[in-house]
Design a protein around this motif. Structure first.
Motif, short mmCIF file in Angstrom:
data_model
loop_
_atom_site.label_atom_id
_atom_site.label_comp_id
_atom_site.label_asym_id
_atom_site.label_seq_id
_atom_site.Cartn_x
_atom_site.Cartn_y
_atom_site.Cartn_z
N ALA A 1 -3.86 7.95 -6.00
CA ALA A 1 -4.05 6.52 -6.26
C ALA A 1 -5.04 6.27 -7.39
O ALA A 1 -4.88 5.35 -8.19
CB ALA A 1 -4.50 5.81 -4.99
N LYS B 1 -8.12 -1.14 -10.74
CA LYS B 1 -8.15 -1.87 -9.47
C LYS B 1 -8.48 -3.35 -9.69
O LYS B 1 -7.83 -4.24 -9.13
CB LYS B 1 -9.19 -1.24 -8.54
CG LYS B 1 -9.35 -1.93 -7.20
CD LYS B 1 -10.40 -1.24 -6.34
CE LYS B 1 -11.79 -1.43 -6.93
NZ LYS B 1 -12.84 -0.89 -6.04
N ILE C 1 -12.91 4.71 -3.92
CA ILE C 1 -12.88 3.71 -2.85
C ILE C 1 -14.26 3.09 -2.64
O ILE C 1 -14.41 1.87 -2.56
CB ILE C 1 -12.37 4.33 -1.54
CG1 ILE C 1 -10.89 4.73 -1.69
CG2 ILE C 1 -12.52 3.35 -0.38
CD1 ILE C 1 -10.31 5.41 -0.47
N ILE D 1 1.21 -2.27 -3.92
CA ILE D 1 0.62 -1.88 -2.63
C ILE D 1 1.13 -0.50 -2.20
O ILE D 1 0.37 0.34 -1.69
CB ILE D 1 0.94 -2.93 -1.54
CG1 ILE D 1 0.28 -4.27 -1.89
CG2 ILE D 1 0.49 -2.45 -0.17
CD1 ILE D 1 -1.22 -4.22 -1.98
N ASP D 2 2.41 -0.24 -2.40
CA ASP D 2 2.98 1.05 -2.02
C ASP D 2 2.35 2.18 -2.82
O ASP D 2 2.01 3.23 -2.26
CB ASP D 2 4.50 1.02 -2.24
CG ASP D 2 5.14 2.34 -1.82
OD1 ASP D 2 5.10 2.67 -0.62
OD2 ASP D 2 5.68 3.04 -2.70
N LYS D 3 2.19 1.99 -4.12
CA LYS D 3 1.60 3.02 -4.97
C LYS D 3 0.13 3.28 -4.61
O LYS D 3 -0.32 4.43 -4.58
CB LYS D 3 1.70 2.61 -6.44
CG LYS D 3 3.05 2.84 -7.08
CD LYS D 3 3.27 4.34 -7.33
CE LYS D 3 4.52 4.57 -8.15
NZ LYS D 3 4.72 6.02 -8.42
N VAL D 4 -0.59 2.22 -4.34
CA VAL D 4 -2.02 2.36 -4.07
C VAL D 4 -2.29 2.94 -2.69
O VAL D 4 -3.15 3.82 -2.52
CB VAL D 4 -2.72 0.99 -4.22
CG1 VAL D 4 -4.18 1.09 -3.75
CG2 VAL D 4 -2.67 0.54 -5.68
N TYR D 5 -1.54 2.50 -1.69
CA TYR D 5 -1.86 2.87 -0.32
C TYR D 5 -0.96 3.94 0.28
O TYR D 5 -1.32 4.56 1.28
CB TYR D 5 -1.85 1.63 0.57
CG TYR D 5 -2.96 0.67 0.25
CD1 TYR D 5 -4.27 0.94 0.66
CD2 TYR D 5 -2.72 -0.48 -0.49
CE1 TYR D 5 -5.30 0.07 0.34
CE2 TYR D 5 -3.75 -1.36 -0.81
CZ TYR D 5 -5.04 -1.08 -0.40
OH TYR D 5 -6.06 -1.93 -0.71
N SER D 6 0.19 4.17 -0.33
CA SER D 6 1.11 5.16 0.23
C SER D 6 1.38 6.33 -0.70
O SER D 6 1.77 7.40 -0.26
CB SER D 6 2.45 4.50 0.60
OG SER D 6 2.25 3.47 1.54
N SER E 1 4.66 -5.65 -3.67
CA SER E 1 5.05 -4.54 -2.79
C SER E 1 5.02 -3.20 -3.52
O SER E 1 4.63 -2.18 -2.94
CB SER E 1 6.46 -4.79 -2.22
OG SER E 1 7.42 -4.84 -3.25
#
Length: 281
Positions: free
Chosen positions: A192, A152, A140, A183-188, A180
């Motif tokens: 990651a 990324k 990050i 975003i779901d894989k990266v943030y949820s 979607s």
């Protein structure tokens, strides 16, 4: 007899050096003491290593274990205790993966050792121990040039429609992902960094494309600026790399380093062969 290990979170490479210098190789699951308790560590060692060794455990005189999660403190002490129970006559040392890379690529000479894989790290090594290091900040806040960073940057360019038409079409054909899902894989999702790093293979297969070549070159340039060139008198020391990203993109890495006045010597996929040589000497 000497037993040497280089352990990641998923797998551990082992080398056994016999009295006549012969080398035997073994592979077990990862032995990260932060993620595994005493019972799990002992079970893996007994079932996947000890039973395959050609000698009795009591004949092992030295054990050098290097691995992810092996920072000073309770986890490393826990792993050292398990190893000592299994090899009661051995001198046991447990160290982290950065020292493994430093000893594996630099040997007994001073130099700058770098990890360039899913994540990144670096240190100045005095020929025996790590003398100083630039903090590793993870995917990050840092890890520029590593696999997660490359993934990324690729995903961001894809979602912003910045990829060249041919690369965009190849990406869609290969992955068929929408915003979607990404975003779901990266943030949820979990892990990651590993998800992002998985896209580095796509970049590698299309690395001759000018856009992707520049992406990789830029990542390596930032890594060199924020890590290697932070060490005093960096230009006087050889710089070594270990890790899949540095290894497979070695041509681009050497070009970026040359442009930054950095002398690159060894680039290896992993440090276990060098560690074996280090402990032979």
């Amino acid at each position: 007899m000497i037993l040497i290990a280089d352990s990641g979170s998923s797998k551990t490479a082992w080398r056994l050096r016999g009295p006549d210098g012969e080398i035997s190789q073994y592979l077990t699951d990862g032995l990260n003491p932060v993620h595994k308790d005493v019972e799990a560590l002992a079970s893996i060692l007994k079932d996947q290593l000890v039973r395959d060794l050609p000698v009795e455990e009591a004949l092992i005189q030295e054990v050098y274990f290097y691995g992810a999660g092996c920072v000073p403190g309770l986890p490393s002490e826990r792993l050292a205790g398990v190893l000592k129970n299994l090899f009661p006559e051995a001198h046991v040392e447990v160290s982290d993966d950065l020292l493994a890379v430093a000893r594996g690529v630099c040997g007994h000479e001073a130099g700058i050792a770098c990890i360039l894989g899913t994540g990144t790290n670096s240190c100045f090594y005095d020929g025996q121990e790590i003398a100083s290091k630039v903090p590793a900040l993870g995917y990050i806040l840092g890890d520029e040039g590593g696999g997660a960073w490359l993934g990324k940057e690729l995903l961001a360019a894809y979602l912003r429609k910045e990829l060249p038409a041919g690369i965009h079409d190849a990406f869609v054909k290969r992955f068929n992902l929408d915003r979607s899902q990404i975003i779901d894989k990266v943030y949820s999702g979990g892990n990651a960094a590993f998800y992002l790093a998985g896209f580095s293979k796509f970049i590698f297969h299309h690395r001759e494309d000018p856009f992707l070549y520049k992406l990789v070159y830029r990542g390596f340039s930032i890594f060199l600026e924020k890590n290697v060139k932070r060490y005093e008198n960096f230009e006087k020391y050889p710089v070594h790399f270990s890790g899949s990203v540095g290894f497979y993109y070695s041509t681009i890495l050497r070009k970026a380093a040359s442009d930054h006045g950095v002398f690159v010597k060894n680039i290896v996929e992993g440090p276990i062969a060098g560690l074996t040589l280090y402990h032979q000497k």
